[in-house]
Scaffold this motif. Structure first.
Motif, short mmCIF file in Angstrom:
data_model
loop_
_atom_site.label_atom_id
_atom_site.label_comp_id
_atom_site.label_asym_id
_atom_site.label_seq_id
_atom_site.Cartn_x
_atom_site.Cartn_y
_atom_site.Cartn_z
N ARG A 268 1.08 -3.51 -7.64
CA ARG A 268 -0.27 -2.92 -7.73
C ARG A 268 -1.32 -3.94 -8.18
NH1 ARG A 268 1.96 2.37 -10.50
NH2 ARG A 268 2.90 3.28 -8.64
N CYS A 269 -0.90 -4.92 -8.97
CA CYS A 269 -1.86 -5.99 -9.32
C CYS A 269 -2.22 -6.78 -8.06
CB CYS A 269 -1.26 -6.94 -10.36
SG CYS A 269 -1.30 -6.31 -12.03
N VAL A 270 -1.20 -7.07 -7.23
CA VAL A 270 -1.46 -7.91 -6.06
C VAL A 270 -2.36 -7.18 -5.07
CG1 VAL A 270 -0.40 -9.07 -4.08
CG2 VAL A 270 0.65 -9.26 -6.34
N ASN A 271 -2.13 -5.88 -4.84
CA ASN A 271 -3.05 -5.19 -3.92
C ASN A 271 -4.27 -4.62 -4.63
OD1 ASN A 271 -2.18 -2.75 -4.95
ND2 ASN A 271 -0.98 -2.18 -3.16
N LEU B 232 -13.05 -7.48 -1.42
CA LEU B 232 -11.81 -6.77 -1.77
C LEU B 232 -11.22 -6.11 -0.52
CD1 LEU B 232 -9.68 -5.75 -3.72
CD2 LEU B 232 -11.22 -3.89 -4.36
N ARG B 233 -12.09 -5.50 0.30
CA ARG B 233 -11.59 -4.89 1.54
C ARG B 233 -10.99 -5.94 2.46
NH1 ARG B 233 -16.11 -1.79 0.62
NH2 ARG B 233 -17.46 -2.96 2.05
N THR C 268 -9.66 -8.77 1.50
CA THR C 268 -8.39 -9.18 0.90
C THR C 268 -7.29 -8.18 1.24
OG1 THR C 268 -9.56 -10.24 -0.91
CG2 THR C 268 -7.25 -9.70 -1.29
N ARG C 269 -7.62 -6.89 1.12
CA ARG C 269 -6.59 -5.87 1.37
C ARG C 269 -6.18 -5.84 2.83
NH1 ARG C 269 -8.85 -1.19 -2.53
NH2 ARG C 269 -7.65 -1.76 -4.39
N ARG C 270 -7.08 -6.23 3.71
CA ARG C 270 -6.70 -6.30 5.13
C ARG C 270 -5.66 -7.39 5.35
NH1 ARG C 270 -12.08 -6.70 7.69
NH2 ARG C 270 -12.80 -5.24 6.10
N GLN C 271 -5.62 -8.38 4.46
CA GLN C 271 -4.64 -9.47 4.60
C GLN C 271 -3.29 -9.11 3.98
OE1 GLN C 271 -6.73 -12.67 2.74
NE2 GLN C 271 -8.05 -13.00 4.51
N ILE C 272 -3.22 -7.92 3.38
CA ILE C 272 -1.99 -7.49 2.71
C ILE C 272 -1.47 -6.23 3.40
CG2 ILE C 272 -0.98 -6.73 0.55
CD1 ILE C 272 -3.22 -8.22 -0.92
N GLY C 273 -0.37 -6.37 4.12
CA GLY C 273 0.23 -5.21 4.77
C GLY C 273 1.12 -4.47 3.79
N ALA D 62 -7.28 -0.37 8.77
CA ALA D 62 -7.01 -0.18 7.35
C ALA D 62 -8.24 -0.53 6.52
CB ALA D 62 -5.83 -1.05 6.94
N TYR D 63 -8.59 0.36 5.66
CA TYR D 63 -9.66 0.14 4.68
C TYR D 63 -11.04 -0.06 5.31
CZ TYR D 63 -5.48 -0.68 2.00
OH TYR D 63 -4.26 -0.57 1.45
N VAL D 64 -11.24 0.29 6.57
CA VAL D 64 -12.59 0.17 7.12
C VAL D 64 -13.08 1.51 7.65
CG1 VAL D 64 -12.60 -2.29 7.65
CG2 VAL D 64 -11.66 -0.70 9.33
N GLY D 65 -12.85 2.56 6.90
CA GLY D 65 -13.36 3.86 7.30
C GLY D 65 -12.50 4.47 8.39
N PHE D 66 -11.25 4.71 8.04
CA PHE D 66 -10.25 5.17 8.99
C PHE D 66 -10.74 6.32 9.87
CE2 PHE D 66 -6.04 5.75 10.53
CZ PHE D 66 -5.84 7.11 10.62
N TRP D 67 -11.12 7.42 9.27
CA TRP D 67 -11.40 8.61 10.08
C TRP D 67 -12.69 8.46 10.88
CZ3 TRP D 67 -7.45 11.08 11.24
CH2 TRP D 67 -6.40 11.18 10.33
N ARG D 68 -13.65 7.78 10.32
CA ARG D 68 -14.94 7.65 10.99
C ARG D 68 -14.79 6.89 12.30
NH1 ARG D 68 -18.42 3.90 9.40
NH2 ARG D 68 -17.30 3.69 7.45
N SER D 69 -13.95 5.85 12.26
CA SER D 69 -13.90 4.98 13.44
C SER D 69 -12.68 5.24 14.32
CB SER D 69 -13.91 3.53 12.98
OG SER D 69 -12.96 3.36 11.97
#
Ligand code: ADP
Ligand code: ADP
Length: 237
Positions: free
Chosen positions: A46-49, A74-75, A77-82, A106-113
Motif C-alpha cells: 500500500r505504500c508503493v501504490n 499520482l495518477r 504513477t499509479r498507471r505505471q503500477i499494475g 485505470a484511474y482516469v475516470g473509468f465510468w465516464r470514459s
C-alpha cells in the motif's frame, strides 16, 4: 525498477508496520513477499501504490521519486503500477474483453470514459494479451461466467493492458485449487520476465512461491528478515 530506501510506516495507532526497509527490485525480477500475518506485507504494497503514506523513506520508480507525488502525477504513477488482486476485482457484468480494455482506463475516470470507442491498437493489444493468457476464444463471455482461474487470467491481462513498469500482486492464488494456482503463478512470472516487469507478489504459500519466483523477501514485525534465493529459504522463516 523499484527502489525503496529507508521506508518506514508508523500508523496513528502507534503500530510500527515497517521499519527501515531497503529494497531494489530490478526490471524483469519477480520477488515474493512472505511473512506471518501482521508482518507488514500489505502495508509495504500500500505504500508503493500510495494508498498509505509512508512515515519515512523514499519510493523510486524507474529513478523517479514518487514518494510524495499528488494529483495528476499520482495518477500517472499509479498507471505505471499494475495491480492483480486475490478476488480478481473484475466487473462481473462486463465481458472479458471489456474488463481487459478497462486496464487502459485505470484511474482516469473509468465510468465516464468507458463507452468511448477504443483505438484499434488497444483492441489489438487486448486480443494479443487474451491470447497470451489463453482466453482468446472467451473474449465475449461475461465476467461472472468464468471459473476462478479464468477470472484471474483476465485480471492479469487487464493489469498488463496498463503497460505498467511494476506489478503488485496480492495473494493471487488464495482462492484457487493447487493445480490452477501453479498455472497462474507460472503465467505471472513468465509474463514479467518476457515484458521485463518488476513484480512483488504477496503470497502465503511459500512452497508455491519457491517454485516460480526469482527472489524471496521475508518480513516479520515490520523488519526485513530474509532477502535471497528462494532455495536458501529455511522452512522456519
Ligand atoms: P491481510 O493480512 O489479509 O492483508 P489484515 O487482516 O492484516 O489483512 O487487514 C485487513 C484490513 O484491516 C486492512 O485494511 C488493514 O489495513 C486493516 N488493519 C489491520 N490491522 C489494523 C489495525 N491494527 N488497526 C486498524 N486497521 C487495521
Ligand atoms: P500483513 O499484510 O503482513 O498481514 P499489515 O501490513 O496488514 O501486515 O500489518 C502490519 C502491522 O500494521 C500490524 O501490526 C497491523 O495491525 C498494523 N496495521 C495495518 N493496517 C493498519 C491500519 N490501517 N491502522 C493501524 N494499524 C494497521
Amino acid at each position: 525498477m523499484l527502489k525503496l530506501t529507508g521506508l518506514s510506516k508508523r500508523y496513528d495507532t502507534g503500530d510500527l508496520a515497517l521499519n527501515d526497509i531497503n529494497l531494489t527490485v530490478p526490471a524483469g525480477q519477480v520477488m515474493a513477499l512472505i511473512g506471518p500475518s501482521g508482518a507488514g506485507k500489505s502495508t509495504l504494497i500500500r505504500c508503493v501504490n500510495r494508498l498509505v503514506e509512508p512515515s519515512h523513506g523514499t519510493i523510486e520508480l524507474d529513478g523517479q521519486d514518487v514518494t510524495r507525488v499528488r494529483g495528476a502525477r499520482l495518477r500517472q504513477t499509479r498507471r505505471q503500477i499494475g495491480m492483480i488482486f486475490q478476488n480478481h476485482a473484475l466487473v462481473e457484468r462486463l465481458s472479458v474483453m471489456e474488463n481487459v480494455l478497462s486496464g487502459r482506463l485505470a484511474y482516469v475516470g473509468f465510468w465516464r470514459s468507458f463507452f468511448r470507442r477504443f483505438p484499434a491498437d488497444d483492441i489489438r493489444q487486448a486480443f494479443n494479451l487474451l491470447e497470451r493468457v489463453g482466453l482468446q476464444t472467451q473474449f465475449d463471455k461475461r465476467g461472472d461466467a468464468l471459473s476462478g482461474g479464468q477470472k484471474q487470467r483476465v485480471g492479469i491481462a487487464r493489469a498488463l493492458m496498463q503497460q505498467p513498469k511494476l506489478l503488485l500482486v496480492d495473494e493471487p492464488t488464495a482462492s484457487l485449487d493447487p493445480k490452477t494456482s501453479r498455472q497462474i503463478m507460472r503465467l505471472i512470472c513468465d509474463l514479467c520476465r518476457e515484458q521485463q516487469l518488476a513484480a512483488i507478489i504477496n503470497i502465503h504459500d511459500v512452497v508455491l512461491a519457491q517454485q516460480f519466483v526469482d527472489r524471496v523477501v521475508g518480513l516479520r514485525g515490520g523488519e526485513l528478515v530474509f532477502d535471497g534465493d528462494p532455495k536458501d529459504l529455511s522452512p522456519d522463516i
